[in-house]
Design a protein around this motif. Structure first.
Motif, PDB file in Angstrom:
ATOM      1  N   MET A 234       9.010   0.722   0.134  1.00  0.00           N
ATOM      2  CA  MET A 234       7.655   1.178  -0.150  1.00  0.00           C
ATOM      3  C   MET A 234       7.201   0.653  -1.503  1.00  0.00           C
ATOM      4  O   MET A 234       7.997   0.499  -2.420  1.00  0.00           O
ATOM      5  N   THR A 235       5.880   0.406  -1.622  1.00  0.00           N
ATOM      6  CA  THR A 235       5.330  -0.092  -2.869  1.00  0.00           C
ATOM      7  C   THR A 235       4.102   0.713  -3.236  1.00  0.00           C
ATOM      8  O   THR A 235       3.473   1.349  -2.397  1.00  0.00           O
ATOM      9  N   SER A 236       3.735   0.693  -4.490  1.00  0.00           N
ATOM     10  CA  SER A 236       2.504   1.340  -4.920  1.00  0.00           C
ATOM     11  C   SER A 236       2.020   0.682  -6.195  1.00  0.00           C
ATOM     12  O   SER A 236       2.778   0.016  -6.897  1.00  0.00           O
ATOM     13  N   CYS A 237       0.739   0.856  -6.499  1.00  0.00           N
ATOM     14  CA  CYS A 237       0.138   0.283  -7.683  1.00  0.00           C
ATOM     15  C   CYS A 237      -0.065   1.388  -8.713  1.00  0.00           C
ATOM     16  O   CYS A 237      -0.403   2.517  -8.370  1.00  0.00           O
ATOM     17  N   GLU A 238       0.113   1.073  -9.989  1.00  0.00           N
ATOM     18  CA  GLU A 238       0.025   2.061 -11.054  1.00  0.00           C
ATOM     19  C   GLU A 238      -1.434   2.302 -11.438  1.00  0.00           C
ATOM     20  O   GLU A 238      -1.862   2.042 -12.561  1.00  0.00           O
ATOM     21  N   VAL A 239      -2.223   2.815 -10.486  1.00  0.00           N
ATOM     22  CA  VAL A 239      -3.624   3.096 -10.755  1.00  0.00           C
ATOM     23  C   VAL A 239      -3.892   4.587 -10.615  1.00  0.00           C
ATOM     24  O   VAL A 239      -4.633   5.170 -11.390  1.00  0.00           O
ATOM     25  N   LEU A 240      -3.270   5.222  -9.644  1.00  0.00           N
ATOM     26  CA  LEU A 240      -3.467   6.642  -9.392  1.00  0.00           C
ATOM     27  C   LEU A 240      -2.368   7.459 -10.079  1.00  0.00           C
ATOM     28  O   LEU A 240      -1.328   6.933 -10.470  1.00  0.00           O
ATOM     29  N   LEU A 241      -2.599   8.748 -10.179  1.00  0.00           N
ATOM     30  CA  LEU A 241      -1.615   9.637 -10.776  1.00  0.00           C
ATOM     31  C   LEU A 241      -0.357   9.688  -9.916  1.00  0.00           C
ATOM     32  O   LEU A 241      -0.419   9.506  -8.687  1.00  0.00           O
ATOM     33  N   PRO A 242       0.806   9.954 -10.530  1.00  0.00           N
ATOM     34  CA  PRO A 242       2.062   9.981  -9.749  1.00  0.00           C
ATOM     35  C   PRO A 242       2.009  10.926  -8.563  1.00  0.00           C
ATOM     36  O   PRO A 242       2.513  10.599  -7.475  1.00  0.00           O
ATOM     37  N   GLY A 243       1.415  12.110  -8.721  1.00  0.00           N
ATOM     38  CA  GLY A 243       1.354  13.054  -7.610  1.00  0.00           C
ATOM     39  C   GLY A 243       0.521  12.535  -6.456  1.00  0.00           C
ATOM     40  O   GLY A 243       0.851  12.757  -5.287  1.00  0.00           O
ATOM     41  N   THR A 244      -0.557  11.824  -6.766  1.00  0.00           N
ATOM     42  CA  THR A 244      -1.399  11.251  -5.722  1.00  0.00           C
ATOM     43  C   THR A 244      -0.657  10.135  -4.994  1.00  0.00           C
ATOM     44  O   THR A 244      -0.689  10.056  -3.754  1.00  0.00           O
ATOM     45  N   ARG A 245       0.026   9.286  -5.749  1.00  0.00           N
ATOM     46  CA  ARG A 245       0.783   8.199  -5.117  1.00  0.00           C
ATOM     47  C   ARG A 245       1.879   8.761  -4.217  1.00  0.00           C
ATOM     48  O   ARG A 245       2.107   8.253  -3.109  1.00  0.00           O
ATOM     49  N   ARG A 246       2.533   9.786  -4.674  1.00  0.00           N
ATOM     50  CA  ARG A 246       3.592  10.414  -3.868  1.00  0.00           C
ATOM     51  C   ARG A 246       3.019  10.969  -2.565  1.00  0.00           C
ATOM     52  O   ARG A 246       3.604  10.797  -1.495  1.00  0.00           O
ATOM     53  N   ALA A 247       1.845  11.608  -2.632  1.00  0.00           N
ATOM     54  CA  ALA A 247       1.232  12.163  -1.430  1.00  0.00           C
ATOM     55  C   ALA A 247       0.843  11.058  -0.448  1.00  0.00           C
ATOM     56  O   ALA A 247       1.005  11.206   0.768  1.00  0.00           O
ATOM     57  N   LEU A 248       0.340   9.952  -0.971  1.00  0.00           N
ATOM     58  CA  LEU A 248      -0.023   8.831  -0.103  1.00  0.00           C
ATOM     59  C   LEU A 248       1.199   8.226   0.566  1.00  0.00           C
ATOM     60  O   LEU A 248       1.205   7.951   1.776  1.00  0.00           O
ATOM     61  N   LEU A 249       2.256   8.016  -0.207  1.00  0.00           N
ATOM     62  CA  LEU A 249       3.487   7.464   0.360  1.00  0.00           C
ATOM     63  C   LEU A 249       4.085   8.386   1.405  1.00  0.00           C
ATOM     64  O   LEU A 249       4.574   7.943   2.455  1.00  0.00           O
ATOM     65  N   HIS A 250       4.025   9.682   1.136  1.00  0.00           N
ATOM     66  CA  HIS A 250       4.568  10.643   2.101  1.00  0.00           C
ATOM     67  C   HIS A 250       3.758  10.609   3.398  1.00  0.00           C
ATOM     68  O   HIS A 250       4.332  10.689   4.501  1.00  0.00           O
ATOM     69  N   ARG A 251       2.436  10.479   3.288  1.00  0.00           N
ATOM     70  CA  ARG A 251       1.610  10.435   4.499  1.00  0.00           C
ATOM     71  C   ARG A 251       1.935   9.198   5.327  1.00  0.00           C
ATOM     72  O   ARG A 251       2.016   9.271   6.568  1.00  0.00           O
ATOM     73  N   VAL A 252       2.130   8.063   4.693  1.00  0.00           N
ATOM     74  CA  VAL A 252       2.466   6.837   5.412  1.00  0.00           C
ATOM     75  C   VAL A 252       3.849   6.939   6.047  1.00  0.00           C
ATOM     76  O   VAL A 252       4.055   6.551   7.204  1.00  0.00           O
TER      77      VAL A 252
ATOM     78  N   ALA B 229      -3.347   0.689   2.659  1.00  0.00           N
ATOM     79  CA  ALA B 229      -3.793   0.424   1.290  1.00  0.00           C
ATOM     80  C   ALA B 229      -5.091   1.177   1.047  1.00  0.00           C
ATOM     81  O   ALA B 229      -5.846   1.475   1.974  1.00  0.00           O
ATOM     82  N   VAL B 230      -5.339   1.486  -0.224  1.00  0.00           N
ATOM     83  CA  VAL B 230      -6.536   2.220  -0.637  1.00  0.00           C
ATOM     84  C   VAL B 230      -7.238   1.423  -1.732  1.00  0.00           C
ATOM     85  O   VAL B 230      -6.587   0.920  -2.662  1.00  0.00           O
ATOM     86  N   ARG B 231      -8.541   1.326  -1.625  1.00  0.00           N
ATOM     87  CA  ARG B 231      -9.363   0.684  -2.648  1.00  0.00           C
ATOM     88  C   ARG B 231     -10.230   1.746  -3.308  1.00  0.00           C
ATOM     89  O   ARG B 231     -10.788   2.612  -2.629  1.00  0.00           O
ATOM     90  N   ARG B 232     -10.341   1.670  -4.619  1.00  0.00           N
ATOM     91  CA  ARG B 232     -11.154   2.628  -5.346  1.00  0.00           C
ATOM     92  C   ARG B 232     -11.774   1.950  -6.561  1.00  0.00           C
ATOM     93  O   ARG B 232     -11.081   1.234  -7.290  1.00  0.00           O
ATOM     94  N   GLU B 233     -13.076   2.175  -6.724  1.00  0.00           N
ATOM     95  CA  GLU B 233     -13.792   1.683  -7.892  1.00  0.00           C
ATOM     96  C   GLU B 233     -13.552   0.192  -8.131  1.00  0.00           C
ATOM     97  O   GLU B 233     -13.253  -0.253  -9.232  1.00  0.00           O
ATOM     98  N   GLY B 234     -13.640  -0.573  -7.029  1.00  0.00           N
ATOM     99  CA  GLY B 234     -13.636  -2.016  -7.153  1.00  0.00           C
ATOM    100  C   GLY B 234     -12.290  -2.702  -7.139  1.00  0.00           C
ATOM    101  O   GLY B 234     -12.236  -3.930  -7.282  1.00  0.00           O
ATOM    102  N   ARG B 235     -11.194  -1.982  -6.958  1.00  0.00           N
ATOM    103  CA  ARG B 235      -9.893  -2.653  -6.927  1.00  0.00           C
ATOM    104  C   ARG B 235      -8.922  -1.878  -6.046  1.00  0.00           C
ATOM    105  O   ARG B 235      -9.123  -0.700  -5.742  1.00  0.00           O
ATOM    106  N   THR B 236      -7.859  -2.559  -5.647  1.00  0.00           N
ATOM    107  CA  THR B 236      -6.808  -1.894  -4.874  1.00  0.00           C
ATOM    108  C   THR B 236      -6.109  -0.878  -5.768  1.00  0.00           C
ATOM    109  O   THR B 236      -5.556  -1.226  -6.803  1.00  0.00           O
ATOM    110  N   ALA B 237      -6.157   0.370  -5.343  1.00  0.00           N
ATOM    111  CA  ALA B 237      -5.588   1.456  -6.138  1.00  0.00           C
ATOM    112  C   ALA B 237      -4.189   1.827  -5.689  1.00  0.00           C
ATOM    113  O   ALA B 237      -3.424   2.423  -6.465  1.00  0.00           O
ATOM    114  N   TRP B 238      -3.841   1.494  -4.455  1.00  0.00           N
ATOM    115  CA  TRP B 238      -2.526   1.886  -3.931  1.00  0.00           C
ATOM    116  C   TRP B 238      -2.252   1.098  -2.669  1.00  0.00           C
ATOM    117  O   TRP B 238      -3.175   0.747  -1.916  1.00  0.00           O
TER     118      TRP B 238
END
Length: 459
Positions: free
Chosen positions: A1-19, A34-43
């Motif tokens: 699993m991978t993630s981008c350091e844009v969102l808070l750790p708790g949010t990234r964990r929730a997204l990874l768990h959902r996937v 993948a999630v895009r927010r405010e003009g860039r890939t956030a996760w």
């Protein structure tokens, strides 16, 4: 699993768990999101394997009916260039199809009354050479319902739209798509045929953990309804375009037109509608737009929320199992609820017209009080101050009037009516008279005002 350091750790964990949950419970070989927010890939995140490793933002999956949104954009470009009108019958450009007066608009919104599928054999698992002509796609009885009376999803309808693009452009649909959408938006990993690295399509046995490979057919004339392969990276770029527009492809107002419901929903569907090549879904208080897609071996969904400025893409390589639409909606909800979008800072207007400023404040339609507010670029906002009423925003016209942009007053004209001495008598909004006082006796109120004025009732 991978993630981008844009969102808070708790949010990234929730997204990874959902996937991870979706891949496990959905029993799919792989799933990438993948999630895009405010003009860039956030996760971004993935589970499962493609060629021995997890898929990533560069891995192609087939996206099925998400292709229809691309075809719809091409048709809207033709409209904006003046090459067609959305109310034109498709027979104007493709004579002999047997669909009568079904319009381009109705085909875009699936309200033309055409059948959902082609005649047998099942078009998704057979080569396009089985259906070399439009008559082979439409069959002997293409219309199953009265045109314009309601939504009935139609794959052959988008074959007609693809053929319309080819007729007016004079070249293959895929070539027009590449030049007019994919290249301007930098979507070089979206293609009609798979290009490595890409996932293989699989059917997973419903009662055993075993798999069967699915065929990946070239759909021929049906390509505009479901041919494309793409990646999460490319589709997030497409989502950003669908939310904001891009003058190189389609202006913001035309993209907004695509997002508006175009036909009544089916009677038992209380959760959404369909625009022009876009699904319009209600999830709680949130409006989500986008499209889902499926072909044998693949499921895909792109959704975005304009208000939250969040988009999500979910791709997987199984014929059935993971509910990609639910997953994408959940990813948007997780981000938007955990980390709400920051409001734009308040700033004063750069300049103000004093005559317009004098129009702001309370106005009365009969006894109902509304407030008129001044916006940027001489725009106006009109809203009721008590109870439920008809609120709207207005755009200034060069002639000194305003046109309604939304709600009941969309397209209606707001104008200032002056007395003989030049003072403001009232506002006229689609024939409704708004005055500075409730039933102002000095204003030109239809029907006049009782000469004795306001009064009480003796006990």
């Amino acid at each position: 699993m991978t993630s981008c350091e844009v969102l808070l750790p708790g949010t990234r964990r929730a997204l990874l768990h959902r996937v991870a949950t979706a891949q496990s419970e959905g029993r799919t070989p792989s799933l990438v999101a993948a999630v895009r927010r405010e003009g860039r890939t956030a996760w971004s995140g993935a589970c499962g394997g493609v060629d021995g490793h997890e898929p990533d933002g560069n891995t192609q999956f087939r996206i099925g009916s998400l292709t229809k949104t691309f075809t719809a954009v091409l048709v809207m470009r033709l409209r904006d260039e003046g090459l067609l009108d959305l109310d034109d019958p498709i027979e104007t450009y493709l004579p002999g199809t047997g669909v009568g007066q079904v319009t381009v608009f109705q085909l875009l919104g699936h309200s033309g009354g055409l059948g959902a599928e082609t005649p047998a054999p099942w078009w998704e698992r057979t080569p396009g050479t089985v259906r070399p002509e439009l008559v082979d796609v439409l069959g002997g009885q293409p219309l199953l319902h009265p045109s314009g009376h309601g939504h009935h999803y139609s794959n052959p309808g988008y074959t007609l739209l693809g053929s319309l693009v080819e007729r007016l452009r004079g070249e293959p649909w895929a070539d027009v798509l590449r030049r007019e959408i994919l290249e301007p938006l930098g979507m070089d990993r979206t293609t009609p045929q798979a290009r490595a690295p890409h996932a293989e399509g699989w059917a997973v046995h419903p009662w055993a953990d075993v798999m069967l490979p699915e065929p990946a057919e070239d759909l021929g004339l049906m390509a505009p309804a479901g041919q494309l392969w793409s990646t999460t990276t490319d589709l997030l770029s497409f989502a950003a375009f669908l939310a904001q527009g891009d003058e190189r492809v389609l202006c913001a107002s035309s993209v907004a037109e695509m997002r508006a419901p175009a036909a009544p929903s089916e009677p038992d569907d209380r959760t959404g509608a369909y625009g022009l090549g876009l699904q319009v879904l209600r999830r709680g208080d949130r409006t989500l737009l986008g499209h889902s897609g499926s072909l044998p071996g693949f499921l895909a969904t792109l959704l975005f929320s304009v208000e939250d400025d969040v988009a999500a893409v979910v791709l997987t390589n199984a014929t059935s199992g993971p509910l990609t639409g639910t997953i994408a909606a959940d990813l948007i909800r997780i981000v938007a609820d955990a980390e709400p979008r920051m409001p734009e800072p308040w700033r004063p207007l750069p300049e103000v017209d004093q005559e317009l400023l004098a129009l702001t404040g309370p106005w009365y339609w009969g006894t109902q009080v509304h407030a008129l507010k001044l916006l940027a670029d001489r725009g106006l906002e009109f809203e009721p101050l008590r109870g439920v009423g008809r609120a709207a925003r207005f755009r200034a016209r060069p002639d000194g009037t305003w046109v309604g942009l939304n709600g009941y007053y969309a397209g209606e004209t707001l104008r200032v009516v002056r007395a003989e001495d030049g003072t403001v008598d009232h506002l006229d909004l689609g024939s409704f008279v708004f005055t500075r006082e409730p039933y102002d006796r000095t204003a030109a109120i239809p029907g006049g005002v009782d000469a004795d004025g306001w009064r009480g009732i003796a006990p």
